[in-house]
Design a protein around this motif. Structure first.
Motif, PDB file in Angstrom:
ATOM      1  N   GLY A  59      -6.024  -2.367  10.939  1.00  0.00           N
ATOM      2  CA  GLY A  59      -6.983  -3.055  11.747  1.00  0.00           C
ATOM      3  C   GLY A  59      -7.710  -4.140  10.534  1.00  0.00           C
ATOM      4  N   PRO A  60      -8.600  -4.677  10.733  1.00  0.00           N
ATOM      5  CA  PRO A  60      -8.988  -5.009   9.457  1.00  0.00           C
ATOM      6  C   PRO A  60      -9.403  -4.323   8.619  1.00  0.00           C
ATOM      7  CG  PRO A  60     -10.418  -6.095  11.887  1.00  0.00           C
ATOM      8  CD  PRO A  60      -9.178  -4.630  12.187  1.00  0.00           C
ATOM      9  N   ARG A  61     -10.132  -3.800   8.497  1.00  0.00           N
ATOM     10  CA  ARG A  61     -10.703  -2.638   7.503  1.00  0.00           C
ATOM     11  C   ARG A  61      -9.701  -2.048   6.588  1.00  0.00           C
ATOM     12  NH1 ARG A  61     -12.901   3.136   7.020  1.00  0.00           N
ATOM     13  NH2 ARG A  61     -14.443   2.780   5.157  1.00  0.00           N
ATOM     14  N   GLY A  62      -8.856  -1.496   7.443  1.00  0.00           N
ATOM     15  CA  GLY A  62      -7.588  -0.913   6.760  1.00  0.00           C
ATOM     16  C   GLY A  62      -7.262  -1.839   5.519  1.00  0.00           C
ATOM     17  N   TYR A  63      -6.459  -3.323   6.203  1.00  0.00           N
ATOM     18  CA  TYR A  63      -5.904  -4.160   6.048  1.00  0.00           C
ATOM     19  C   TYR A  63      -6.700  -4.558   4.439  1.00  0.00           C
ATOM     20  CZ  TYR A  63      -3.404  -8.838   5.068  1.00  0.00           C
ATOM     21  OH  TYR A  63      -3.295  -9.763   5.157  1.00  0.00           O
ATOM     22  N   VAL A  64      -7.905  -4.904   4.413  1.00  0.00           N
ATOM     23  CA  VAL A  64      -8.683  -5.026   3.414  1.00  0.00           C
ATOM     24  C   VAL A  64      -8.413  -4.199   2.099  1.00  0.00           C
ATOM     25  CG1 VAL A  64     -11.001  -5.898   2.996  1.00  0.00           C
ATOM     26  CG2 VAL A  64     -10.609  -6.532   4.657  1.00  0.00           C
ATOM     27  N   LYS A  65      -8.683  -2.887   2.579  1.00  0.00           N
ATOM     28  CA  LYS A  65      -8.470  -1.906   2.019  1.00  0.00           C
ATOM     29  C   LYS A  65      -7.541  -2.034   0.665  1.00  0.00           C
ATOM     30  CE  LYS A  65     -11.818   1.612   2.298  1.00  0.00           C
ATOM     31  NZ  LYS A  65     -12.135   2.464   2.797  1.00  0.00           N
ATOM     32  N   ALA A  66      -6.297  -1.875   1.931  1.00  0.00           N
ATOM     33  CA  ALA A  66      -4.759  -2.137   1.581  1.00  0.00           C
ATOM     34  C   ALA A  66      -4.612  -3.154   0.523  1.00  0.00           C
ATOM     35  CB  ALA A  66      -4.432  -1.766   2.558  1.00  0.00           C
ATOM     36  N   ALA A  67      -5.410  -4.540   0.546  1.00  0.00           N
ATOM     37  CA  ALA A  67      -4.654  -5.570   0.440  1.00  0.00           C
ATOM     38  C   ALA A  67      -5.856  -5.793  -0.993  1.00  0.00           C
ATOM     39  CB  ALA A  67      -5.500  -6.680   1.319  1.00  0.00           C
ATOM     40  N   ALA A  68      -7.070  -4.805  -0.658  1.00  0.00           N
ATOM     41  CA  ALA A  68      -7.594  -4.965  -2.249  1.00  0.00           C
ATOM     42  C   ALA A  68      -7.094  -4.153  -3.509  1.00  0.00           C
ATOM     43  CB  ALA A  68      -8.751  -4.445  -2.582  1.00  0.00           C
ATOM     44  N   VAL A  69      -6.357  -3.759  -3.340  1.00  0.00           N
ATOM     45  CA  VAL A  69      -4.967  -2.996  -4.394  1.00  0.00           C
ATOM     46  C   VAL A  69      -3.330  -3.396  -4.406  1.00  0.00           C
ATOM     47  CG1 VAL A  69      -4.041  -0.513  -4.822  1.00  0.00           C
ATOM     48  CG2 VAL A  69      -6.670  -0.594  -3.833  1.00  0.00           C
ATOM     49  N   VAL A  70      -2.896  -3.373  -3.779  1.00  0.00           N
ATOM     50  CA  VAL A  70      -1.822  -4.184  -3.426  1.00  0.00           C
ATOM     51  C   VAL A  70      -1.411  -5.543  -3.959  1.00  0.00           C
ATOM     52  CG1 VAL A  70       0.927  -4.168  -2.462  1.00  0.00           C
ATOM     53  CG2 VAL A  70      -0.479  -2.155  -1.954  1.00  0.00           C
ATOM     54  N   ARG A  71      -0.683  -5.970  -4.773  1.00  0.00           N
ATOM     55  CA  ARG A  71      -0.303  -7.610  -5.050  1.00  0.00           C
ATOM     56  C   ARG A  71       0.775  -7.911  -4.043  1.00  0.00           C
ATOM     57  NH1 ARG A  71      -3.110  -8.404 -10.127  1.00  0.00           N
ATOM     58  NH2 ARG A  71      -4.115  -6.236 -11.366  1.00  0.00           N
ATOM     59  N   GLY A  72       0.639  -8.915  -3.868  1.00  0.00           N
ATOM     60  CA  GLY A  72       1.518  -9.965  -3.156  1.00  0.00           C
ATOM     61  C   GLY A  72       1.223  -9.797  -1.691  1.00  0.00           C
ATOM     62  N   GLU A  73       1.377 -11.084  -0.459  1.00  0.00           N
ATOM     63  CA  GLU A  73       1.342 -11.027   1.077  1.00  0.00           C
ATOM     64  C   GLU A  73       1.732 -10.343   0.751  1.00  0.00           C
ATOM     65  OE1 GLU A  73      -0.441 -10.889   3.588  1.00  0.00           O
ATOM     66  OE2 GLU A  73      -1.866 -11.873   2.154  1.00  0.00           O
ATOM     67  N   GLY A  74       3.616 -10.585   0.696  1.00  0.00           N
ATOM     68  CA  GLY A  74       4.372 -10.179   1.469  1.00  0.00           C
ATOM     69  C   GLY A  74       4.445  -8.223   1.049  1.00  0.00           C
ATOM     70  N   ASN A  75       3.962  -7.727  -0.082  1.00  0.00           N
ATOM     71  CA  ASN A  75       3.755  -6.713   0.248  1.00  0.00           C
ATOM     72  C   ASN A  75       2.862  -5.468   1.303  1.00  0.00           C
ATOM     73  OD1 ASN A  75       5.374  -6.277  -1.977  1.00  0.00           O
ATOM     74  ND2 ASN A  75       4.295  -6.453  -3.681  1.00  0.00           N
ATOM     75  N   VAL A  76       1.615  -6.835   1.220  1.00  0.00           N
ATOM     76  CA  VAL A  76       0.688  -5.711   2.190  1.00  0.00           C
ATOM     77  C   VAL A  76       1.755  -5.934   3.697  1.00  0.00           C
ATOM     78  CG1 VAL A  76      -1.223  -6.112   3.492  1.00  0.00           C
ATOM     79  CG2 VAL A  76      -1.095  -6.631   0.643  1.00  0.00           C
ATOM     80  N   HIS A  77       2.117  -7.126   3.797  1.00  0.00           N
ATOM     81  CA  HIS A  77       2.362  -6.851   5.250  1.00  0.00           C
ATOM     82  C   HIS A  77       3.731  -5.866   5.406  1.00  0.00           C
ATOM     83  CE1 HIS A  77       4.314  -9.164   8.932  1.00  0.00           C
ATOM     84  NE2 HIS A  77       5.760  -8.324   8.561  1.00  0.00           N
ATOM     85  N   LYS A  78       4.616  -5.545   4.462  1.00  0.00           N
ATOM     86  CA  LYS A  78       5.879  -4.685   5.013  1.00  0.00           C
ATOM     87  C   LYS A  78       4.874  -3.038   4.475  1.00  0.00           C
ATOM     88  CE  LYS A  78       9.386  -2.543   1.750  1.00  0.00           C
ATOM     89  NZ  LYS A  78      10.897  -2.600   0.717  1.00  0.00           N
ATOM     90  N   LEU A  79       3.329  -3.477   3.771  1.00  0.00           N
ATOM     91  CA  LEU A  79       2.738  -2.062   3.619  1.00  0.00           C
ATOM     92  C   LEU A  79       2.823  -1.481   5.543  1.00  0.00           C
ATOM     93  CD1 LEU A  79       1.882   0.632   2.219  1.00  0.00           C
ATOM     94  CD2 LEU A  79      -0.123  -0.530   2.379  1.00  0.00           C
ATOM     95  N   MET A  80       1.565  -2.398   5.850  1.00  0.00           N
ATOM     96  CA  MET A  80       0.844  -2.622   6.989  1.00  0.00           C
ATOM     97  C   MET A  80       1.926  -2.468   8.763  1.00  0.00           C
ATOM     98  SD  MET A  80      -1.974  -2.347   6.138  1.00  0.00           S
ATOM     99  CE  MET A  80      -3.409  -2.324   7.490  1.00  0.00           C
ATOM    100  N   THR A  81       3.373  -3.003   7.981  1.00  0.00           N
ATOM    101  CA  THR A  81       3.940  -3.005   9.340  1.00  0.00           C
ATOM    102  C   THR A  81       4.932  -1.583   9.699  1.00  0.00           C
ATOM    103  OG1 THR A  81       5.580  -4.531   8.612  1.00  0.00           O
ATOM    104  CG2 THR A  81       3.544  -5.360  10.011  1.00  0.00           C
ATOM    105  N   GLU A  82       6.579  -2.191   8.612  1.00  0.00           N
ATOM    106  CA  GLU A  82       7.254  -1.001   8.715  1.00  0.00           C
ATOM    107  C   GLU A  82       6.833   0.314   7.728  1.00  0.00           C
ATOM    108  OE1 GLU A  82      10.771  -0.429   4.805  1.00  0.00           O
ATOM    109  OE2 GLU A  82      10.113  -2.260   5.840  1.00  0.00           O
ATOM    110  N   MET A  83       5.185   0.312   6.680  1.00  0.00           N
ATOM    111  CA  MET A  83       5.472   1.579   6.194  1.00  0.00           C
ATOM    112  C   MET A  83       4.387   2.830   7.242  1.00  0.00           C
ATOM    113  SD  MET A  83       5.933   0.747   1.889  1.00  0.00           S
ATOM    114  CE  MET A  83       5.317   2.673   1.964  1.00  0.00           C
ATOM    115  N   ALA A  84       3.537   1.743   7.408  1.00  0.00           N
ATOM    116  CA  ALA A  84       2.490   2.132   7.975  1.00  0.00           C
ATOM    117  C   ALA A  84       3.034   2.913   9.978  1.00  0.00           C
ATOM    118  CB  ALA A  84       1.755   1.518   8.973  1.00  0.00           C
ATOM    119  N   ASP A  85       4.083   3.125   9.989  1.00  0.00           N
ATOM    120  CA  ASP A  85       4.919   3.189  11.021  1.00  0.00           C
ATOM    121  C   ASP A  85       6.149   4.171  10.963  1.00  0.00           C
ATOM    122  OD1 ASP A  85       3.815   1.381  12.844  1.00  0.00           O
ATOM    123  OD2 ASP A  85       5.968  -0.364  13.096  1.00  0.00           O
TER     124      ASP A  85
END
Length: 165
Positions: A59-85
């Motif tokens: 959701g949006p809340r988890g995305y914002v909290k993760a993106a506040a720490v992780v640098r780079g849009e590619g890393n955030v995308h990898k975290l939210m899709t591949e690693m969350a699954d």
């Protein structure tokens, strides 16, 4: 006296330490394994596991909290899709620290920190613990109650035969 000190300073100011750990989390997500010193890895582990937990929220809340720490849009995308699954069934313990050597220049203990349950990891991980809803009467407690009931009935029979005599 320094009572209750729970975090390592790592010889840096707070802002420098936070920036360094954000860079290290981003590198860890990108490469899945990095080599660093043991105290840094222990501090990094706390932040890396929090980020995965935020990603699992989704959701949006988890995305914002993760993106506040992780640098780079590619890393955030990898975290939210591949690693969350990958870690949706695991309740914590997403990283592993493996000590490797002592660095020659300053005798600092070095280690690898890596995410588990992935291709090419250094050591196989244990399966995730499945947290089932525990009923009030498990099989072990029912067996114990049955054994106690048998003992009680045996004592009652023994007392009844003793009274008859």
């Amino acid at each position: 006296m320094k009572h209750g000190i729970k975090v390592r300073r790592l010889g840096r100011s707070f802002t420098h330490k936070r920036s360094m750990l954000r860079n290290m989390v981003s590198s860890l997500i990108e490469h899945q394994r990095i080599e660093t010193t043991v105290p840094r890895a222990k501090e990094l582990r706390r932040l890396a596991e929090q980020v995965v937990t935020h990603a699992k929220e989704g959701g949006p809340r988890g995305y914002v909290k993760a993106a506040a720490v992780v640098r780079g849009e590619g890393n955030v995308h990898k975290l939210m899709t591949e690693m969350a699954d990958r870690y949706k069934e695991r309740a914590g313990g997403y990283t592993r620290i493996l000590r490797t050597r002592i660095r020659e220049s300053d005798n600092a203990p070095m280690c690898y920190i890596e995410y588990i349950d992935r291709e090419g990891e250094l050591r196989d991980s244990r399966p995730p613990k499945v947290f089932a809803v525990a009923s009030s009467r498990t099989a072990a407690s029912m067996a114990f109650e049955g054994a106690m009931a048998e003992r009680l009935s045996a004592k009652k029979k023994q007392a009844a035969t003793h009274m008859e005599e």
